[in-house]
Scaffold this motif. Structure first.
Motif, PDB file in Angstrom:
ATOM      1  N   GLN A 236     -26.714  59.267  53.014  1.00  9.71           N
ATOM      2  CA  GLN A 236     -27.683  58.514  53.208  1.00  9.71           C
ATOM      3  C   GLN A 236     -26.945  57.060  53.921  1.00  9.71           C
ATOM      4  OE1 GLN A 236     -30.490  57.829  50.188  1.00  9.71           O
ATOM      5  NE2 GLN A 236     -31.083  59.873  50.152  1.00  9.71           N
ATOM      6  N   LYS A 237     -25.984  56.528  53.010  1.00 10.54           N
ATOM      7  CA  LYS A 237     -25.459  55.321  53.694  1.00 10.54           C
ATOM      8  C   LYS A 237     -23.961  55.525  53.436  1.00 10.54           C
ATOM      9  CE  LYS A 237     -25.699  50.472  53.870  1.00 10.54           C
ATOM     10  NZ  LYS A 237     -26.269  49.103  53.510  1.00 10.54           N
ATOM     11  N   LEU A 238     -23.153  55.768  54.332  1.00  8.81           N
ATOM     12  CA  LEU A 238     -21.950  55.899  53.893  1.00  8.81           C
ATOM     13  C   LEU A 238     -21.274  54.666  53.547  1.00  8.81           C
ATOM     14  CD1 LEU A 238     -19.988  58.547  53.744  1.00  8.81           C
ATOM     15  CD2 LEU A 238     -18.968  57.863  56.050  1.00  8.81           C
ATOM     16  N   GLY A 239     -20.605  54.563  52.619  1.00  9.57           N
ATOM     17  CA  GLY A 239     -19.837  53.335  52.065  1.00  9.57           C
ATOM     18  C   GLY A 239     -18.485  53.042  51.888  1.00  9.57           C
ATOM     19  N   THR A 240     -17.678  54.203  52.040  1.00  8.33           N
ATOM     20  CA  THR A 240     -16.535  54.565  52.210  1.00  8.33           C
ATOM     21  C   THR A 240     -15.844  55.711  52.766  1.00  8.33           C
ATOM     22  OG1 THR A 240     -14.218  54.488  50.472  1.00  8.33           O
ATOM     23  CG2 THR A 240     -16.425  55.427  49.748  1.00  8.33           C
ATOM     24  N   SER A 241     -14.686  55.603  53.190  1.00  8.36           N
ATOM     25  CA  SER A 241     -13.991  56.927  53.829  1.00  8.36           C
ATOM     26  C   SER A 241     -13.283  57.926  52.769  1.00  8.36           C
ATOM     27  CB  SER A 241     -13.142  56.649  54.757  1.00  8.36           C
ATOM     28  OG  SER A 241     -11.985  55.806  54.353  1.00  8.36           O
ATOM     29  N   ASN A 242     -13.626  57.704  51.638  1.00  5.79           N
ATOM     30  CA  ASN A 242     -13.211  58.577  50.639  1.00  5.79           C
ATOM     31  C   ASN A 242     -13.893  59.891  50.773  1.00  5.79           C
ATOM     32  OD1 ASN A 242     -11.502  56.585  49.657  1.00  5.79           O
ATOM     33  ND2 ASN A 242     -12.654  56.177  47.925  1.00  5.79           N
ATOM     34  N   LYS A 243     -13.335  60.815  50.349  1.00  6.66           N
ATOM     35  CA  LYS A 243     -14.033  62.264  50.341  1.00  6.66           C
ATOM     36  C   LYS A 243     -13.862  62.968  49.070  1.00  6.66           C
ATOM     37  CE  LYS A 243     -13.398  63.056  55.384  1.00  6.66           C
ATOM     38  NZ  LYS A 243     -12.764  63.683  56.553  1.00  6.66           N
ATOM     39  N   ILE A 244     -14.838  63.712  48.813  1.00 10.54           N
ATOM     40  CA  ILE A 244     -14.617  64.811  47.568  1.00 10.54           C
ATOM     41  C   ILE A 244     -14.738  66.305  48.000  1.00 10.54           C
ATOM     42  CG2 ILE A 244     -16.880  64.284  46.558  1.00 10.54           C
ATOM     43  CD1 ILE A 244     -15.191  64.829  43.798  1.00 10.54           C
ATOM     44  N   PHE A 245     -14.067  67.100  47.512  1.00 11.08           N
ATOM     45  CA  PHE A 245     -13.980  68.514  48.044  1.00 11.08           C
ATOM     46  C   PHE A 245     -14.411  69.201  46.704  1.00 11.08           C
ATOM     47  CE2 PHE A 245     -11.915  66.892  51.621  1.00 11.08           C
ATOM     48  CZ  PHE A 245     -12.396  67.686  52.630  1.00 11.08           C
ATOM     49  N   LEU A 246     -15.308  70.199  46.402  1.00 12.20           N
ATOM     50  CA  LEU A 246     -15.494  70.941  45.235  1.00 12.20           C
ATOM     51  C   LEU A 246     -14.960  72.422  45.656  1.00 12.20           C
ATOM     52  CD1 LEU A 246     -17.379  68.393  44.757  1.00 12.20           C
ATOM     53  CD2 LEU A 246     -18.678  70.039  43.436  1.00 12.20           C
ATOM     54  N   SER A 247     -14.257  72.892  44.739  1.00 11.72           N
ATOM     55  CA  SER A 247     -13.778  74.328  44.813  1.00 11.72           C
ATOM     56  C   SER A 247     -14.993  75.278  44.668  1.00 11.72           C
ATOM     57  CB  SER A 247     -12.672  74.775  43.930  1.00 11.72           C
ATOM     58  OG  SER A 247     -13.127  74.829  42.477  1.00 11.72           O
ATOM     59  N   GLN A 248     -15.043  76.572  45.038  1.00 11.61           N
ATOM     60  CA  GLN A 248     -16.059  77.530  44.640  1.00 11.61           C
ATOM     61  C   GLN A 248     -16.241  77.531  43.014  1.00 11.61           C
ATOM     62  OE1 GLN A 248     -18.509  79.454  46.283  1.00 11.61           O
ATOM     63  NE2 GLN A 248     -17.957  77.965  47.873  1.00 11.61           N
ATOM     64  N   LYS A 249     -15.034  77.439  42.410  1.00 16.31           N
ATOM     65  CA  LYS A 249     -15.065  77.560  40.903  1.00 16.31           C
ATOM     66  C   LYS A 249     -15.797  76.353  40.501  1.00 16.31           C
ATOM     67  CE  LYS A 249     -12.110  78.598  37.171  1.00 16.31           C
ATOM     68  NZ  LYS A 249     -10.691  79.055  36.825  1.00 16.31           N
TER      69      LYS A 249
ATOM     70  N   GLU B 124      -2.347  57.576  55.563  1.00 15.34           N
ATOM     71  CA  GLU B 124      -2.332  57.521  56.972  1.00 15.34           C
ATOM     72  C   GLU B 124      -4.004  56.938  57.528  1.00 15.34           C
ATOM     73  OE1 GLU B 124      -2.408  60.357  60.970  1.00 15.34           O
ATOM     74  OE2 GLU B 124      -1.069  60.731  59.162  1.00 15.34           O
ATOM     75  N   ASN B 125      -4.749  57.304  56.680  1.00  8.70           N
ATOM     76  CA  ASN B 125      -6.157  57.089  56.845  1.00  8.70           C
ATOM     77  C   ASN B 125      -6.907  56.330  55.932  1.00  8.70           C
ATOM     78  OD1 ASN B 125      -6.947  58.714  59.348  1.00  8.70           O
ATOM     79  ND2 ASN B 125      -6.196  60.352  57.807  1.00  8.70           N
ATOM     80  N   LYS B 126      -5.868  55.623  54.991  1.00 13.49           N
ATOM     81  CA  LYS B 126      -6.554  54.774  53.858  1.00 13.49           C
ATOM     82  C   LYS B 126      -7.345  54.934  53.120  1.00 13.49           C
ATOM     83  CE  LYS B 126      -4.290  50.565  56.226  1.00 13.49           C
ATOM     84  NZ  LYS B 126      -4.366  50.172  57.395  1.00 13.49           N
ATOM     85  N   ARG B 127      -7.337  56.260  52.365  1.00 12.96           N
ATOM     86  CA  ARG B 127      -8.606  56.653  51.780  1.00 12.96           C
ATOM     87  C   ARG B 127      -7.989  57.617  50.696  1.00 12.96           C
ATOM     88  NH1 ARG B 127     -10.807  60.862  56.471  1.00 12.96           N
ATOM     89  NH2 ARG B 127      -9.009  62.229  56.370  1.00 12.96           N
ATOM     90  N   ILE B 128      -9.039  58.026  49.780  1.00 18.89           N
ATOM     91  CA  ILE B 128      -8.681  58.895  48.753  1.00 18.89           C
ATOM     92  C   ILE B 128      -9.425  60.023  48.872  1.00 18.89           C
ATOM     93  CG2 ILE B 128      -9.058  59.153  45.931  1.00 18.89           C
ATOM     94  CD1 ILE B 128      -6.723  57.108  46.723  1.00 18.89           C
ATOM     95  N   ILE B 129      -8.842  61.457  48.755  1.00 17.43           N
ATOM     96  CA  ILE B 129      -9.236  62.554  48.792  1.00 17.43           C
ATOM     97  C   ILE B 129      -9.508  63.138  47.446  1.00 17.43           C
ATOM     98  CG2 ILE B 129      -9.437  65.053  49.917  1.00 17.43           C
ATOM     99  CD1 ILE B 129      -9.631  62.711  51.867  1.00 17.43           C
ATOM    100  N   GLY B 130     -10.704  63.652  46.825  1.00 15.93           N
ATOM    101  CA  GLY B 130     -10.703  64.024  45.539  1.00 15.93           C
ATOM    102  C   GLY B 130     -10.941  65.673  45.626  1.00 15.93           C
TER     103      GLY B 130
ATOM    104  N   GLU C 133     -21.118  55.380  48.514  1.00 12.72           N
ATOM    105  CA  GLU C 133     -21.386  56.585  49.090  1.00 12.72           C
ATOM    106  C   GLU C 133     -20.180  56.996  49.642  1.00 12.72           C
ATOM    107  OE1 GLU C 133     -24.835  59.663  50.462  1.00 12.72           O
ATOM    108  OE2 GLU C 133     -25.142  57.498  50.654  1.00 12.72           O
ATOM    109  N   CYS C 134     -19.739  58.408  49.431  1.00 16.34           N
ATOM    110  CA  CYS C 134     -18.698  59.032  50.356  1.00 16.34           C
ATOM    111  C   CYS C 134     -19.027  60.614  50.555  1.00 16.34           C
ATOM    112  CB  CYS C 134     -17.294  58.955  49.523  1.00 16.34           C
ATOM    113  SG  CYS C 134     -17.277  60.187  48.254  1.00 16.34           S
ATOM    114  N   ASN C 135     -18.485  60.988  51.612  1.00 14.20           N
ATOM    115  CA  ASN C 135     -18.762  62.403  52.114  1.00 14.20           C
ATOM    116  C   ASN C 135     -18.351  63.365  50.981  1.00 14.20           C
ATOM    117  OD1 ASN C 135     -19.879  62.663  54.771  1.00 14.20           O
ATOM    118  ND2 ASN C 135     -17.866  61.431  55.429  1.00 14.20           N
ATOM    119  N   GLY C 136     -19.188  64.345  50.464  1.00 18.40           N
ATOM    120  CA  GLY C 136     -18.744  65.602  49.639  1.00 18.40           C
ATOM    121  C   GLY C 136     -19.030  66.902  50.393  1.00 18.40           C
ATOM    122  N   TYR C 137     -18.053  67.503  50.005  1.00 20.34           N
ATOM    123  CA  TYR C 137     -18.116  68.798  50.592  1.00 20.34           C
ATOM    124  C   TYR C 137     -17.824  69.948  49.421  1.00 20.34           C
ATOM    125  CZ  TYR C 137     -17.117  66.044  54.857  1.00 20.34           C
ATOM    126  OH  TYR C 137     -17.104  65.022  55.577  1.00 20.34           O
ATOM    127  N   ILE C 138     -18.072  71.440  49.814  1.00 20.60           N
ATOM    128  CA  ILE C 138     -17.808  72.435  48.810  1.00 20.60           C
ATOM    129  C   ILE C 138     -17.131  73.638  49.815  1.00 20.60           C
ATOM    130  CG2 ILE C 138     -18.679  74.455  47.742  1.00 20.60           C
ATOM    131  CD1 ILE C 138     -20.922  72.744  46.994  1.00 20.60           C
TER     132      ILE C 138
END
Length: 199
Positions: free
Chosen positions: A36-49, A84-90, A191-196
């Motif tokens: 809805q409103k991206l607030g940070t370049s951080n991202k989180i990825f969820l495994s299939q598990k 490099e991109n100044k962010r945290i990837i979960g 808010e950040c991007n979330g992916y599966i």
């Protein structure tokens, strides 16, 4: 009676690993978070598990007695610093449902007993790991059921600031009936991007 105790081992504070170019994170576009409103370049990825653990727990794409109240749990995995991109990837490798949490249509409460049960499960996961991964609590997830939208309420923000305040910790809010979810990170729950992931 005076009791004495001694410290046998200390554990240093968790620090996100540096993101390596070799880490492959191929996402499944079908399940991207509903930004809805991206607030940070951080991202989180969820495994299939992790996705399966969460979706099974909250009865995703169903309307049941269990998911008519808020449900939640912990996101387990690692966070990575992308300098490099100044962010945290979960990267949530798994999730631990809070099966004894108390929920209503408007709130979710993890009591001490619930926390202990989840921490015991995490300890078992780490003991059983062949790779000595030392999985961490990188955040939490919870639902907003029924007609509610997915956002961080005042109570949710307080939980984030109190329990998940590190810049490498995330929150996910899902509505299982509407099949929508959003991701947030850091103490202010930006808010950040979330992916599966596909696999």
């Amino acid at each position: 009676m005076n009791k004495k105790f001694s410290i046998h081992e200390t554990v240093s504070e968790y620090i996100p690993k540096l993101l390596e170019k070799t880490i492959s994170l191929e996402k499944n576009d079908e399940y991207d978070s509903n930004i809805q409103k991206l607030g940070t370049s951080n991202k989180i990825f969820l495994s299939q598990k992790a996705k399966e653990a969460i979706f099974d727990h909250i009865d995703w794409n169903k309307d049941t007695a269990n998911n008519s109240v808020e449900q939640g749990g912990l996101l387990i995995g690692h966070s990575y610093e992308d300098k490099e991109n100044k962010r945290i990837i979960g990267y949530a490798k798994n999730a631990i449902p809070a099966l004894t949490a108390k929920g209503s249509m408007a709130y979710l409460k993890f009591d001490h007993h619930t926390w202990k049960l989840m921490m015991d499960i995490l300890d078992t996961m780490n003991e059983d790991s062949e790779k000595n991964e030392d999985l961490q609590v990188i955040g939490w997830y919870h639902t907003h059921p029924g007609r509610l939208s997915v956002f961080m309420s005042g109570t949710d923000l307080n939980t984030q600031r109190t329990m998940f305040s590190k810049d490498w910790q995330f929150a996910i809010v899902l509505n299982p009936q509407k099949q929508i979810w959003r991701a947030f990170s850091e103490s202010e729950a930006k808010e950040c991007n979330g992916y599966i992931l596909k696999s």
